[in-house]
Design a protein around this motif. Sequence first.
Motif, mmCIF file in Angstrom:
data_model
loop_
_atom_site.group_PDB
_atom_site.id
_atom_site.type_symbol
_atom_site.label_atom_id
_atom_site.label_comp_id
_atom_site.label_asym_id
_atom_site.label_seq_id
_atom_site.Cartn_x
_atom_site.Cartn_y
_atom_site.Cartn_z
ATOM 1 N N MET A 168 -3.138 15.174 3.521
ATOM 2 C CA MET A 168 -2.020 14.610 4.300
ATOM 3 C C MET A 168 -1.287 13.561 3.472
ATOM 4 S SD MET A 168 -3.381 13.974 8.165
ATOM 5 C CE MET A 168 -4.638 15.062 8.825
ATOM 6 N N ASN A 169 -0.004 13.369 3.790
ATOM 7 C CA ASN A 169 0.758 12.297 3.155
ATOM 8 C C ASN A 169 0.705 11.078 4.066
ATOM 9 O OD1 ASN A 169 1.709 13.563 0.776
ATOM 10 N ND2 ASN A 169 3.067 14.793 2.063
ATOM 11 N N ILE A 170 0.196 9.995 3.498
ATOM 12 C CA ILE A 170 -0.058 8.803 4.309
ATOM 13 C C ILE A 170 0.629 7.597 3.691
ATOM 14 C CG2 ILE A 170 -1.881 7.210 5.079
ATOM 15 C CD1 ILE A 170 -3.775 9.637 5.040
ATOM 16 N N CYS A 171 1.214 6.779 4.562
ATOM 17 C CA CYS A 171 1.771 5.500 4.109
ATOM 18 C C CYS A 171 0.969 4.394 4.788
ATOM 19 C CB CYS A 171 3.244 5.429 4.517
ATOM 20 S SG CYS A 171 4.031 3.880 4.087
ATOM 21 N N VAL A 172 0.497 3.419 4.006
ATOM 22 C CA VAL A 172 -0.255 2.292 4.564
ATOM 23 C C VAL A 172 0.578 1.033 4.310
ATOM 24 C CG1 VAL A 172 -2.399 0.973 4.497
ATOM 25 C CG2 VAL A 172 -2.458 3.432 4.083
ATOM 26 N N VAL A 173 0.986 0.361 5.372
ATOM 27 C CA VAL A 173 1.892 -0.786 5.211
ATOM 28 C C VAL A 173 1.127 -2.085 5.382
ATOM 29 C CG1 VAL A 173 4.130 -1.708 5.831
ATOM 30 C CG2 VAL A 173 3.585 0.663 6.379
ATOM 31 N N GLY A 174 1.115 -2.893 4.311
ATOM 32 C CA GLY A 174 0.337 -4.136 4.284
ATOM 33 C C GLY A 174 -0.874 -3.886 3.402
ATOM 34 N N THR A 175 -0.815 -4.403 2.164
ATOM 35 C CA THR A 175 -1.864 -4.075 1.192
ATOM 36 C C THR A 175 -2.815 -5.248 1.038
ATOM 37 O OG1 THR A 175 -0.208 -2.675 0.165
ATOM 38 C CG2 THR A 175 -2.197 -3.000 -1.085
ATOM 39 N N GLY A 176 -3.422 -5.666 2.149
ATOM 40 C CA GLY A 176 -4.409 -6.740 2.122
ATOM 41 C C GLY A 176 -5.805 -6.154 2.179
ATOM 42 N N TYR A 177 -6.746 -6.898 2.743
ATOM 43 C CA TYR A 177 -8.136 -6.436 2.814
ATOM 44 C C TYR A 177 -8.214 -5.075 3.508
ATOM 45 C CZ TYR A 177 -9.873 -10.901 1.182
ATOM 46 O OH TYR A 177 -10.150 -12.000 0.403
ATOM 47 N N VAL A 178 -7.554 -4.957 4.652
ATOM 48 C CA VAL A 178 -7.656 -3.717 5.422
ATOM 49 C C VAL A 178 -6.822 -2.605 4.784
ATOM 50 C CG1 VAL A 178 -7.094 -2.647 7.642
ATOM 51 C CG2 VAL A 178 -8.230 -4.867 7.581
ATOM 52 N N GLY A 179 -5.564 -2.921 4.453
ATOM 53 C CA GLY A 179 -4.652 -1.884 3.951
ATOM 54 C C GLY A 179 -5.079 -1.314 2.611
ATOM 55 N N LEU A 180 -5.493 -2.188 1.701
ATOM 56 C CA LEU A 180 -5.854 -1.710 0.362
ATOM 57 C C LEU A 180 -7.120 -0.853 0.418
ATOM 58 C CD1 LEU A 180 -5.293 -1.642 -2.637
ATOM 59 C CD2 LEU A 180 -6.358 -3.900 -2.862
#
Length: 436
Positions: A1-13
């Motif tokens: 799947m193509n996924i975008c994760v917005v917010g690259t902190g502890y959870v996002g990264l």
Amino acid sequence: MNICVVGTGYVGLVTGAVFADLGNEVTCVDNQSDKIAALRAGHMPLYEPGLEEMVVRTVADGRLDFTEDLVGGVRRSDIVFITVGTPPGDGGQTDLSAVEAVARTIGQAMERYLVVVNKSTVPVGTGDFVREVIERHQARPIPFDVVSNPEFLREGSAIEDTLRPDRIVIGAPSQQVAMTLLELYAPLERPMIITDVPSAEMIKYASNAFLATKISFANAIANLCELAGADVTQVMKGMGLDARIGPAFLAAGLGYGGSCFPKDTDSLIHTASTFGSDFVLLRAVVEINRGRAAHFVEAIRKALSPLDGKIIAVLGVAFKPNTDDMREAKSIEVVSELLRLGATVRAYDPVALDNAREVFPASVTYCASAHEAAAGADAIALVTEWNEFKFLNLDRVRQVMRRPVIFDGRNVWEPERMRRLGFEYHSIGRKPILPA
Ligand code: NAD
């Protein structure tokens, strides 16, 4: 799947890296350009065991990339995860401005059907709020769904927790939408629970509030043990063996800190109040937690009085072991109170000292090891229970100290052993070991 994760902190990264490792194409977006530049150069913006290897591997395989371009990220993706911060606002309510800003851009950017997943911890009702914001900012009506998929990872074991969570909670508006998430998580082979959106949002807060309650309960019993001459570690062991209670989160100590429990308990109290309900129990939990650092420093003051001119070695400054995160760390309260009372503070932490330099007053001295911090000190104050402290060569430590006094804020050491080693030893909810 193509996924975008917005917010690259502890959870996002961590979420982005794990989804990429499972074979998805992942774009991690953040609005902090220095963070994105660092990640592109292979530098991790935070410490988390196993993260760097996973990021390097998935980037090299071409399945993970980093960008500031949220519009491009949304347009490339089938699913967008919102993992931005939800810090405390005024009066305990959650500041949803980052979530709102992301929802706005998603609305403006989307060109086809999209599943938008709230992974940030957000109060019940935020799913509807995100839906409204997206709808308001669409140039033309395009269908989409909003899902709640709260995150339960713990800093310090975030990769492990994401690969092997106790449960995956999917709050979806329909079975069909839930299937998209089920499919994404299927390779993990972990228990999944499908609920409506508000229930999923509530599960997250109720879980954190319950864990905080266990911690404050243990600390309230510790206070009583100190008065009554009982040993809280034995009491908690005896309680925890009851299968209905369980041993987790029953450690008495300096209380909870970090970026989640303090704000999430405040937020749930606030949510209750907006519905006209006074969450008396949770207010007491917060109150007990607020008193922990002061109680600890008071014990130090009493034993060393006056603190003026005394040198205290503070061991551990991160809010818990295995992380460099200092948000709401108990060390902040302990150190500022020690300084206020005139003590000199020498601090050591295995990974969090860079962050500490930004948080602590300039007068704190930073040390390269526990031994260096203890050299010439009138006392050690252990604040964070890093494993390396458990296995310190205490014989050597005693020899370099000015006075062999230890205040153990996390009950890391055994009182009888400390007596044999010749320390004056104060811990939480246990009788002190005093000089003969
Ligand atoms: P964090 O502060 O480490 O990361 C948030 C990131 O979002 C930052 O890098 C920030 O620059 C970015 N951001 C903010 N606004 C943005 C925007 N408009 N566009 C793009 N990026 C933006 O936070 P975190 O610890 O990862 O927590 C994120 C959420 O997950 C919070 O709701 C938190 O309560 C929840 N949560 C955290 C943990 C944890 O242990 N840290 C565990 C479970 C849930």
